[in-house]
Write a protein that holds these residues in place. Structure first.
Motif, PDB file in Angstrom:
ATOM      1  N   THR A  32      38.627  37.929  30.310  1.00 24.44           N
ATOM      2  CA  THR A  32      38.696  38.412  31.691  1.00 24.44           C
ATOM      3  C   THR A  32      39.485  39.707  31.765  1.00 24.44           C
ATOM      4  O   THR A  32      39.103  40.656  32.455  1.00 24.44           O
ATOM      5  CB  THR A  32      39.338  37.346  32.594  1.00 24.44           C
ATOM      6  OG1 THR A  32      38.562  36.156  32.521  1.00 24.44           O
ATOM      7  CG2 THR A  32      39.390  37.816  34.044  1.00 24.44           C
ATOM      8  N   GLN A  36      38.075  43.209  33.108  1.00 21.46           N
ATOM      9  CA  GLN A  36      38.736  43.926  34.200  1.00 21.46           C
ATOM     10  C   GLN A  36      39.041  45.365  33.780  1.00 21.46           C
ATOM     11  O   GLN A  36      38.868  46.288  34.563  1.00 21.46           O
ATOM     12  CB  GLN A  36      40.017  43.210  34.624  1.00 21.46           C
ATOM     13  CG  GLN A  36      39.762  41.936  35.411  1.00 21.46           C
ATOM     14  CD  GLN A  36      41.040  41.189  35.722  1.00 21.46           C
ATOM     15  OE1 GLN A  36      42.089  41.461  35.151  1.00 21.46           O
ATOM     16  NE2 GLN A  36      40.947  40.228  36.626  1.00 21.46           N
ATOM     17  N   SER A  40      37.461  48.581  35.508  1.00 14.95           N
ATOM     18  CA  SER A  40      38.357  49.632  36.014  1.00 14.95           C
ATOM     19  C   SER A  40      38.003  50.988  35.418  1.00 14.95           C
ATOM     20  O   SER A  40      37.934  51.995  36.131  1.00 14.95           O
ATOM     21  CB  SER A  40      39.810  49.264  35.686  1.00 14.95           C
ATOM     22  OG  SER A  40      40.675  50.291  36.106  1.00 14.95           O
TER      23      SER A  40
END
Length: 167
Positions: A32, A36, A40
């Protein structure tokens, strides 16, 4: 009472279960976290590309605008003089010969530039023809206005010629 060997086996099994549960817990967190970071990074890259695209569009618009501001319009006839009540064709040529942004041509009908009549629409080439019939010897002036619509700005280029008109 359990033997030493049974205790070691039980502890080893518990450690395996604990290690397996720890791996199962940590792996999704790491996965995860990586996703992320990728999301981003992609969002940052998209924002940067949008910024560069806006700068490029602005640069192209300014270039188009500068090209149009460098135009001038020349009016020519095949005859040295025009005759009263005799139609003649006047060739208008931009001082820039090529395909250009679409433009409209208006005949100025009064003293003010906003008093006009649309005579040609959606022109694409840097020249156009205009038929003109002088009413008398003093009817020797042709005033036109070309209008370019560039996204959010309208650019006007005038054409004003005086002709020799005879009886």
């Amino acid at each position: 009472m359990p033997t030493q060997q049974a205790i070691h086996k039980h502890v080893a099994n518990n450690m395996k279960k604990t290690t397996f549960i720890t791996i199962l817990t940590i792996f999704p967190v790491i996965f995860t976290s990586c996703n992320q970071q990728k999301t981003s990074d992609l969002n940052n890259e998209i924002a940067e590309l949008k910024k560069q695209n806006a700068i490029l569009k602005d640069s192209i618009s300014k270039n188009d605008l500068n090209n149009i501001y460098s135009f001038h319009i020349l009016g020519t006839t095949k005859k040295n003089s025009l005759k009263v009540n005799e139609e003649a064709t006047i060739d208008f040529i931009f001082g820039y010969r090529n395909h250009i942004k679409n433009y409209n041509v208006y005949r100025l009908t009064g003293d003010k530039e906003n008093e006009r009549e649309l005579i040609l629409q959606d022109q694409k080439i840097s020249e156009f023809k205009y038929s003109y019939t002088p009413k008398d010897k003093n009817d020797n002036r042709i005033k036109l206005m070309t209008v370019f619509d560039l996204d959010s700005i309208s650019v006007e280029i005038p054409a004003d010629i005086t002709l020799n008109v005879t009886d």
